[in-house]
Design a protein around this motif. Structure first.
Motif, PDB file in Angstrom:
ATOM      1  N   ASN A  58       0.793  -1.314  -0.276  1.00 29.85           N
ATOM      2  CA  ASN A  58      -0.112   0.060   0.110  1.00 29.85           C
ATOM      3  C   ASN A  58       0.874   1.234  -0.185  1.00 29.85           C
ATOM      4  N   PHE A  61       2.882   1.727  -3.221  1.00 32.31           N
ATOM      5  CA  PHE A  61       1.892   2.227  -4.471  1.00 32.31           C
ATOM      6  C   PHE A  61       1.528   3.729  -4.364  1.00 32.31           C
ATOM      7  N   VAL A  65       2.662   6.984  -6.796  1.00 30.43           N
ATOM      8  CA  VAL A  65       1.609   7.907  -7.502  1.00 30.43           C
ATOM      9  C   VAL A  65       1.592   9.043  -6.777  1.00 30.43           C
ATOM     10  N   LEU A 230      -5.822  -1.544  -3.087  1.00 24.84           N
ATOM     11  CA  LEU A 230      -4.891  -0.991  -4.268  1.00 24.84           C
ATOM     12  C   LEU A 230      -5.941  -0.018  -4.995  1.00 24.84           C
ATOM     13  N   PRO A 231      -7.147  -0.589  -5.561  1.00 21.24           N
ATOM     14  CA  PRO A 231      -7.787   0.181  -6.591  1.00 21.24           C
ATOM     15  C   PRO A 231      -8.293   1.695  -5.864  1.00 21.24           C
ATOM     16  N   ALA A 234      -5.517   3.834  -5.912  1.00 23.10           N
ATOM     17  CA  ALA A 234      -5.293   4.585  -7.465  1.00 23.10           C
ATOM     18  C   ALA A 234      -6.387   5.561  -7.572  1.00 23.10           C
ATOM     19  N   ARG A 237      -5.773   8.866  -5.278  1.00 25.33           N
ATOM     20  CA  ARG A 237      -4.317   9.913  -5.586  1.00 25.33           C
ATOM     21  C   ARG A 237      -4.893  10.519  -6.857  1.00 25.33           C
ATOM     22  N   ARG A 238      -5.353   9.773  -7.582  1.00 23.21           N
ATOM     23  CA  ARG A 238      -5.796  10.480  -9.023  1.00 23.21           C
ATOM     24  C   ARG A 238      -6.810  11.810  -8.643  1.00 23.21           C
TER      25      ARG A 238
END
Length: 267
Positions: A58, A61, A65, A230-231, A234, A237-238
């Protein structure tokens, strides 16, 4: 159903990784203690080891990002990162040797003391700069904090964010920056802790409890937590949510309080 529940809770660890810099540790430890309750007293050891592996993925990742401009804040922190890793190695070994109940209640006690500190001592709910620093100029964390923070974090399986986020907050960082920087610092702690845990002896009761261990790490629980986390990392963070700084700080304290209550119930 355990796998489904762990995956769902993995969603929460993804949110805490991005919003609070926890990497999953504070959420993962009581959850894995609950999932592996059949291991008895050894469930806490397995939980801290599994938490370390979840945090490696975690936090790694989340760090990958994170905008480079934010990570540049850690320039010159090589000694701090090294001492975090050294302390984490010591803490992970201590977890294997200490009585399981000691780790459990140390976890609860430390989080409770942290909540009291954040509420009573100035500098967290409203960040400030001291020591003559210009307003808005955050100070770096002292490298000397590395070894004790790493040792305590690895022993309790919490990743260090409960110590590094308040420290960075009091050094003048906003909650958004402090929680983002907690992830690379957590990674420095979780990597050696995971290495020690993977080399640990398998808990004897694991075969009877149908728990799939690699060393002291519950691979099934870790996989389910990561599948959910994880999804979410992602996506957040975006498109990070815009949370007022003071509200963000209060939410951090609130999450610590929830975990403090949940840990004894997971026993």
């Amino acid at each position: 159903m355990d796998v489904v529940a762990l995956t769902g809770i993995g969603l929460v660890t993804g949110m805490t990784t991005v919003l609070f810099g926890f990497g999953g540790g504070f959420v993962a430890v009581p959850v894995v203690v609950w999932a592996d309750a059949a291991l008895g007293a050894d469930a806490m050891r397995v939980a801290t080891a599994t938490s370390a592996l979840v945090m490696v993925v975690n936090a790694g990742f989340a760090t990958a990002v994170t905008p480079r401009r934010v990570l540049r804040t850690l320039r010159g922190s090589g000694t701090l990162l090294l001492l975090l890793a050294v302390g984490a190695s010591v803490g992970a070994v201590a977890t294997r040797l200490a009585p399981a109940d000691l780790a459990r209640w140390a976890f609860v006690g430390y989080v409770a003391l942290t909540i009291a500190d954040l509420l009573l001592r100035p500098g967290f709910l409203r960040p400030h700069t001291g020591g003559g620093a210009a307003p808005g100029t955050p100070r770096p964390l002292p490298a000397v904090l590395g070894a004790p923070v790493g040792a305590v974090a690895a022993f309790l399986g919490v990743g260090g964010s409960v110590m590094t986020v308040p420290a960075m907050r009091r050094a003048g960082h906003t909650m958004q920056v402090a929680t983002a920087l907690a992830n690379p610092l957590t990674l420095a702690i979780a990597l050696p802790a995971t290495a020690v845990s993977l080399c640990g002896a398998v808990v004897p009761a694991a075969g009877d409890a149908h728990v799939h261990l690699a060393g002291l790490v519950d691979l099934r629980a870790a996989s389910a937590l990561l599948l959910g986390a994880l999804p979410v990392i992602a996506v957040l963070r975006r498109r990070p949510p815009r949370i007022p700084d003071r509200t963000h700080a209060w939410a951090y304290i609130g999450l610590l309080a929830m975990v403090t209550v949940a840990m004894p119930l997971a026993a």
